[in-house]
Scaffold this motif. Structure first.
Motif, short mmCIF file in Angstrom:
data_model
loop_
_atom_site.label_atom_id
_atom_site.label_comp_id
_atom_site.label_asym_id
_atom_site.label_seq_id
_atom_site.Cartn_x
_atom_site.Cartn_y
_atom_site.Cartn_z
N CYS A 71 0.74 -1.22 -0.08
CA CYS A 71 -0.01 0.08 0.04
C CYS A 71 0.89 1.11 0.09
N CYS B 49 7.29 2.07 5.02
CA CYS B 49 6.79 3.01 4.13
C CYS B 49 6.33 4.36 4.70
N CYS C 109 -1.33 -1.94 5.10
CA CYS C 109 -1.30 -3.18 4.74
C CYS C 109 -0.52 -4.01 5.82
N CYS D 79 5.14 -3.93 4.95
CA CYS D 79 6.82 -3.50 5.07
C CYS D 79 7.07 -3.34 6.77
S1 FES Z 1 3.51 -0.97 2.39
FE1 FES Z 1 1.62 -1.28 3.37
S2 FES Z 1 2.00 -0.73 5.66
FE2 FES Z 1 3.77 -0.33 4.15
#
Ligand code: FES
Ligand SMILES: Cc1cc2nc3c(=O)[nH]c(=O)nc-3n(C[C@H](O)[C@H](O)[C@H](O)COP(=O)(O)OP(=O)(O)OC[C@H]3O[C@@H](n4cnc5c(N)ncnc54)[C@H](O)[C@@H]3O)c2cc1C
Length: 286
Positions: A250, A266, A255, A258
């Motif tokens: 995301c 992220c 989500c 990461c």
């Molecule tokens: S890519 Fe989804 S929480 Fe970081």
């Protein structure tokens, strides 16, 4: 009869999950399997970005991946990304040609502390493709040059053919206000510079460890050794910044793809101050 009230239109919400469509304006090969794309948005202007931030790039029908911005933040109209083809999406990205559509979301994430480093010496340590996310920081450091003390770029790659942005590095070498050292693991041809790991360059650079900010990006094992050597040279953990990579979906902290400990790369990264991730990095080594 009074006119019916005008409908109140809510300001359109920009969905951070919805890619905007851009087009490839130019594509250049930088090294084996590494390509730099210049992308222009099909509609609207591009938001400004900070050095170290990334975009989510989509190749329609293939997938979406995080890729750092590698261009000059002072020229946000030129959206530059440097991609190494390692799997399906990055390979599809690297094969895009002039005029091809590409989806864009971003910019996301934290940036290098270029503003906060004003007044200090700055040591930039890059390994391989790690120079791409650091290049915007170098542009900013060199633009108002007088704001910083000494600046050193220490860059290591596998071979001379793997050196990114070679012409720019040569131009930086000719400047008197940045110290540039490049090393390769394996020399070929008439390579005139150092051979060996990038950490060996740290002792060659001139900087005052007590007033130095270090920016480090590259493969995780390289960053670990570089950080250890910087600390051995007297640079405090609180003055060392690194950029971490994890798989992402995301890019907006929803989500959990990461997640690293309590942090989402992220949203809380990708650039972290070393003392804030030291324990999590140590755990990953076990
Ligand atoms: S890519 Fe989804 S929480 Fe970081
Ligand atoms: C914040 C951030 C910035 C990035 N910036 C760049 C950039 O500027 N240029 C660039 O080329 N790549 C960059 N990457 C890495 C890039 O996102 C991955 O190479 C890409 O997602 C691979 O997708 P794929 O479908 O091509 O390959 P996949 O099939 O997903 O992966 C191929 C191989 O690469 C490994 N891999 C995949 N993603 C990562 C990752 N994030 N970190 C380490 N290994 C990975 C996989 O384990 C596998 O071995 C960045 C990643 C992050 C998180």
């Amino acid at each position: 009869m009074a006119a019916p009230p005008e409908p109140v239109l809510a300001a359109p919400l920009v969905d951070p999950m919805l890619p905007r469509v851009g087009r490839v304006r130019a594509r250049r090969r930088d090294a084996p399997l590494v390509f730099t794309l210049e992308i222009e948005p099909a509609e609207g202007s591009l938001p400004p970005f900070a050095p170290g931030q990334f975009n989510m790039l989509t190749v329609f029908g293939v997938g979406e991946v995080p890729i750092s911005l590698s261009g000059d933040p002072a020229r946000p109209g030129r959206l530059i990304h440097t991609v190494r083809a390692v799997g399906p999406v990055s390979t599809a990205l690297s094969r895009l040609d002039r005029g091809d559509p590409v989806g864009l979301r971003g910019p996301f994430g934290t940036g290098w502390p270029v503003e906060q480093a004003a007044g200090s010496d700055v040591v930039v340590v890059a390994g391989g493709l790690g120079l791409a996310p650091l290049r915007p920081a170098l542009y900013q450091l060199l633009a108002p040059r007088r704001r910083y003390g000494r600046i050193a770029l220490l860059y290591g790659t596998r071979s001379p053919a793997d050196i990114l942005f070679a012409r720019e590095i040569d131009a930086w070498r000719r400047r008197k206000d940045i110290e540039v050292h490049v090393t390769v693991d394996h020399a070929t041809g008439d390579w005139p510079h150092q051979v060996g790991v990038v950490t060996s360059l740290i002792s060659r650079a001139r900087f005052d460890p007590a007033r130095t900010t270090a920016l480090v990006c590259g493969p995780e094992v390289m960053m670990r050794f570089a950080i250890g050597t910087l600390q051995g040279a007297g640079v405090a953990s609180t003055q060392i910044y690194l950029s971490l990579e994890r798989n992402m979906k995301c890019a907006i902290g929803l989500c959990g793809h990461c997640q690293m400990g309590a942090a989402f790369i992220c949203r809380d990264g990708p650039v972290f101050r070393h003392d804030r991730v030291r324990d999590m990095l140590a755990l990953r080594e076990i």
